[in-house]
Scaffold this motif. Sequence first.
Motif, PDB file in Angstrom:
ATOM      1  N   THR A   1       0.858  -1.177   0.000  1.00 39.95           N
ATOM      2  CA  THR A   1       0.000   0.000   0.000  1.00 39.95           C
ATOM      3  C   THR A   1       0.893   1.226   0.000  1.00 39.95           C
ATOM      4  OG1 THR A   1      -1.748  -1.119   1.228  1.00 39.95           O
ATOM      5  CG2 THR A   1      -1.770   1.285   1.242  1.00 39.95           C
ATOM      6  N   MET A   2       0.743   2.051  -1.014  1.00 41.55           N
ATOM      7  CA  MET A   2       1.586   3.239  -1.125  1.00 41.55           C
ATOM      8  C   MET A   2       0.919   4.405  -0.401  1.00 41.55           C
ATOM      9  SD  MET A   2       2.508   2.784  -5.144  1.00 41.55           S
ATOM     10  CE  MET A   2       2.951   1.119  -5.720  1.00 41.55           C
ATOM     11  N   LYS A   3       1.745   5.307   0.072  1.00 38.50           N
ATOM     12  CA  LYS A   3       1.255   6.466   0.795  1.00 38.50           C
ATOM     13  C   LYS A   3       1.480   7.723  -0.044  1.00 38.50           C
ATOM     14  CE  LYS A   3       1.718   4.592   5.452  1.00 38.50           C
ATOM     15  NZ  LYS A   3       1.698   3.179   4.985  1.00 38.50           N
ATOM     16  N   VAL A   4       0.396   8.485  -0.241  1.00 33.69           N
ATOM     17  CA  VAL A   4       0.477   9.773  -0.930  1.00 33.69           C
ATOM     18  C   VAL A   4       0.340  10.845   0.148  1.00 33.69           C
ATOM     19  CG1 VAL A   4      -0.502  11.258  -2.712  1.00 33.69           C
ATOM     20  CG2 VAL A   4      -0.598   8.768  -2.972  1.00 33.69           C
ATOM     21  N   ILE A   5       1.410  11.608   0.340  1.00 32.38           N
ATOM     22  CA  ILE A   5       1.470  12.551   1.458  1.00 32.38           C
ATOM     23  C   ILE A   5       1.555  13.978   0.931  1.00 32.38           C
ATOM     24  CG2 ILE A   5       2.817  13.300   3.460  1.00 32.38           C
ATOM     25  CD1 ILE A   5       3.755  10.424   3.816  1.00 32.38           C
ATOM     26  N   GLY A   6       0.649  14.821   1.380  1.00 32.17           N
ATOM     27  CA  GLY A   6       0.698  16.233   1.025  1.00 32.17           C
ATOM     28  C   GLY A   6       1.747  16.954   1.848  1.00 32.17           C
ATOM     29  N   ILE A   7       2.447  17.888   1.199  1.00 30.72           N
ATOM     30  CA  ILE A   7       3.523  18.613   1.864  1.00 30.72           C
ATOM     31  C   ILE A   7       3.408  20.098   1.552  1.00 30.72           C
ATOM     32  CG2 ILE A   7       5.173  18.278  -0.043  1.00 30.72           C
ATOM     33  CD1 ILE A   7       7.353  17.930   2.138  1.00 30.72           C
TER      34      ILE A   7
ATOM     35  N   VAL B   1       2.374   5.276 -13.301  1.00 27.93           N
ATOM     36  CA  VAL B   1       1.340   4.378 -12.776  1.00 27.93           C
ATOM     37  C   VAL B   1       1.627   2.939 -13.188  1.00 27.93           C
ATOM     38  CG1 VAL B   1      -1.097   3.751 -12.962  1.00 27.93           C
ATOM     39  CG2 VAL B   1      -0.454   6.142 -12.602  1.00 27.93           C
ATOM     40  N   GLU B   2       2.026   2.749 -14.443  1.00 25.90           N
ATOM     41  CA  GLU B   2       2.345   1.398 -14.924  1.00 25.90           C
ATOM     42  C   GLU B   2       3.509   0.796 -14.141  1.00 25.90           C
ATOM     43  OE1 GLU B   2       3.076   2.007 -19.043  1.00 25.90           O
ATOM     44  OE2 GLU B   2       0.932   2.074 -19.588  1.00 25.90           O
TER      45      GLU B   2
ATOM     46  N   LEU C   1       4.489   1.678 -11.055  1.00 21.83           N
ATOM     47  CA  LEU C   1       4.130   1.486  -9.649  1.00 21.83           C
ATOM     48  C   LEU C   1       3.166   0.330  -9.447  1.00 21.83           C
ATOM     49  CD1 LEU C   1       3.724   5.162  -8.362  1.00 21.83           C
ATOM     50  CD2 LEU C   1       5.656   3.606  -8.054  1.00 21.83           C
ATOM     51  N   ALA C   2       2.454  -0.069 -10.494  1.00 19.29           N
ATOM     52  CA  ALA C   2       1.512  -1.175 -10.375  1.00 19.29           C
ATOM     53  C   ALA C   2       2.220  -2.471  -9.987  1.00 19.29           C
ATOM     54  CB  ALA C   2       0.750  -1.360 -11.686  1.00 19.29           C
ATOM     55  N   ALA C   3       3.497  -2.571 -10.334  1.00 21.20           N
ATOM     56  CA  ALA C   3       4.266  -3.777 -10.016  1.00 21.20           C
ATOM     57  C   ALA C   3       5.269  -3.548  -8.891  1.00 21.20           C
ATOM     58  CB  ALA C   3       4.995  -4.262 -11.270  1.00 21.20           C
ATOM     59  N   GLU C   4       5.238  -2.388  -8.258  1.00 21.51           N
ATOM     60  CA  GLU C   4       6.223  -2.049  -7.219  1.00 21.51           C
ATOM     61  C   GLU C   4       5.921  -2.773  -5.915  1.00 21.51           C
ATOM     62  OE1 GLU C   4       9.309  -1.147  -5.750  1.00 21.51           O
ATOM     63  OE2 GLU C   4       9.092   0.174  -7.516  1.00 21.51           O
ATOM     64  N   THR C   5       6.930  -3.383  -5.313  1.00 19.05           N
ATOM     65  CA  THR C   5       6.759  -4.119  -4.057  1.00 19.05           C
ATOM     66  C   THR C   5       7.446  -3.440  -2.877  1.00 19.05           C
ATOM     67  OG1 THR C   5       8.696  -5.489  -4.570  1.00 19.05           O
ATOM     68  CG2 THR C   5       6.531  -6.315  -5.276  1.00 19.05           C
ATOM     69  N   ARG C   6       8.221  -2.417  -3.144  1.00 21.20           N
ATOM     70  CA  ARG C   6       8.930  -1.735  -2.057  1.00 21.20           C
ATOM     71  C   ARG C   6       8.009  -0.743  -1.333  1.00 21.20           C
ATOM     72  NH1 ARG C   6      13.851   0.747  -5.363  1.00 21.20           N
ATOM     73  NH2 ARG C   6      12.154   0.945  -6.891  1.00 21.20           N
ATOM     74  N   LYS C   7       8.404  -0.355  -0.135  1.00 20.46           N
ATOM     75  CA  LYS C   7       7.691   0.689   0.586  1.00 20.46           C
ATOM     76  C   LYS C   7       7.847   1.994  -0.191  1.00 20.46           C
ATOM     77  CE  LYS C   7       8.222  -1.148   5.279  1.00 20.46           C
ATOM     78  NZ  LYS C   7       8.781  -0.881   6.626  1.00 20.46           N
ATOM     79  N   THR C   8       6.715   2.587  -0.574  1.00 20.79           N
ATOM     80  CA  THR C   8       6.751   3.746  -1.460  1.00 20.79           C
ATOM     81  C   THR C   8       5.937   4.894  -0.879  1.00 20.79           C
ATOM     82  OG1 THR C   8       6.987   2.330  -3.406  1.00 20.79           O
ATOM     83  CG2 THR C   8       6.199   4.584  -3.788  1.00 20.79           C
TER      84      THR C   8
ATOM     85  N   ALA D   1      -5.441   7.107  -6.809  1.00 15.87           N
ATOM     86  CA  ALA D   1      -6.387   6.296  -6.038  1.00 15.87           C
ATOM     87  C   ALA D   1      -7.215   5.390  -6.939  1.00 15.87           C
ATOM     88  CB  ALA D   1      -7.288   7.197  -5.210  1.00 15.87           C
ATOM     89  N   LYS D   2      -7.474   5.833  -8.179  1.00  8.51           N
ATOM     90  CA  LYS D   2      -8.245   5.021  -9.121  1.00  8.51           C
ATOM     91  C   LYS D   2      -7.422   3.869  -9.683  1.00  8.51           C
ATOM     92  CE  LYS D   2     -11.185   8.848 -10.665  1.00  8.51           C
ATOM     93  NZ  LYS D   2     -11.464   9.781 -11.783  1.00  8.51           N
ATOM     94  N   LYS D   3      -6.113   4.069  -9.778  1.00  9.91           N
ATOM     95  CA  LYS D   3      -5.265   3.104 -10.467  1.00  9.91           C
ATOM     96  C   LYS D   3      -4.441   2.208  -9.544  1.00  9.91           C
ATOM     97  CE  LYS D   3      -6.226   4.858 -14.586  1.00  9.91           C
ATOM     98  NZ  LYS D   3      -6.918   4.103 -15.639  1.00  9.91           N
ATOM     99  N   LEU D   4      -4.175   2.690  -8.313  1.00  7.85           N
ATOM    100  CA  LEU D   4      -3.243   1.980  -7.432  1.00  7.85           C
ATOM    101  C   LEU D   4      -3.828   1.805  -6.033  1.00  7.85           C
ATOM    102  CD1 LEU D   4      -0.055   4.030  -8.422  1.00  7.85           C
ATOM    103  CD2 LEU D   4      -0.624   1.725  -9.234  1.00  7.85           C
TER     104      LEU D   4
END
Length: 410
Positions: free
Chosen positions: A4-10, A60-61, A63-70, A88-91
């Motif tokens: 699960t990836m985290k999108v953080i506002g800064i 997006v393509e 990150l769809a296969a990314e397994t690391r903490k992101t 949020a729609k894609k990942l």
Amino acid sequence: MTQTMKVIGIGDDGQQSLLPLYRTWIDECELLIGGERHLSFFPEHTGEKRVLKGGLKTLVEELAAETRKTVILASGDPLFYGIGSLLAKKLNVEIYPNLSSIQLAFAKMGEAWQDATFASVHGRSIKGLAQRIDGKEKVALLTDQENTPATIAKYLLAFGMTEYDAFVGENLGSPDERTGWYSLEEMTDMAASELNVVILKKKRTSPIWPLGIADEEFSQRKPDKGLITKREVRILSIAQLQLHPRSIVWDIGTCTGSVAIEAARIARDGEVYGVEKNADDLENCHQNMAKFRTDLTVVHARAPQGLEAFPDPDAVFIGGSGGELRELLHLCCTRLREGGRIVVNAATIETLYEATQAFADEGFETSVTLAQLSRSKPILSLTRFEALNPIYIITAWAKQATTEGGKTDE
């Protein structure tokens, strides 16, 4: 299995804008993604850093296969004209918003913002902004390097929108923050920081133009009777177009632009395109666009030339065809979007016949209204009526397909 990836506002003050938990997530992530400015806030980060540039499709393509903490960094609130909704729609993401630049700007103004109108010209054309915001009390605008405060001011002044003053917030939340109020005339010379937002506040009265603008309000060539779709016929024709706020409209033979302008004031979030063969009429149309604050796209051409550059329409109005009606109607029927309508104003029975036959050949249904109207006119101390030219209002729409059993196929 992907993480699960985290999108953080800064915020513009970097790490100081983040909760301690968010900093921990960033420190522990193996892949940190963001703009160059966002990544520069974390020079000591030991994981991979990837600059977010251009389109998001490739990212997006990947990150769809990314397994690391992101962790993906975004400005302010990622769900306010940001990348959050697309991701949020894609990942598989969790979103953690920060204060948006709009929130910060209204806080500096000391104004409530739940009643504001929001618009963005960040990475978007300014085209159509005038009709979208006309008459609004408060308008919050996200800008970019092309659509700067000075550019916005010049654009709005071209439509006579002098009732607005502007609050400009630059580098909000950072040590370089600067804010201030400006008239639009003052803002035309402003050299603002790249990071800014503009809040327009109406301080003076706006003109009001309800449906059915009086004919004499339009700039027009004036031979006998005047080359304009008369108000009463205009209202009836626009009603038949069945416009909605996002309609894409063609006005063929736009002349003064009266129908196109009234359509644009209904389809404020849509697009209106006009074609006119007469250069003098086209000049009047441009004057009317500025007066009535409608940002149309109009071209000087003899239809059907010029239509190839327009997007497919939801509604087409034909006030004049220049003799190419059959070819023109074929093109309009072919390009019309599903559920759309075509309205033709005909002054003669020959045009009525030609149009209804053409629509029948195209498989379109039609209805015809004969508008025979008169206006009151004073004569000494009395009142008489003066007739307008009778007009056939021809409305056409595609027939619905039917199944073998004869029922409508919806």
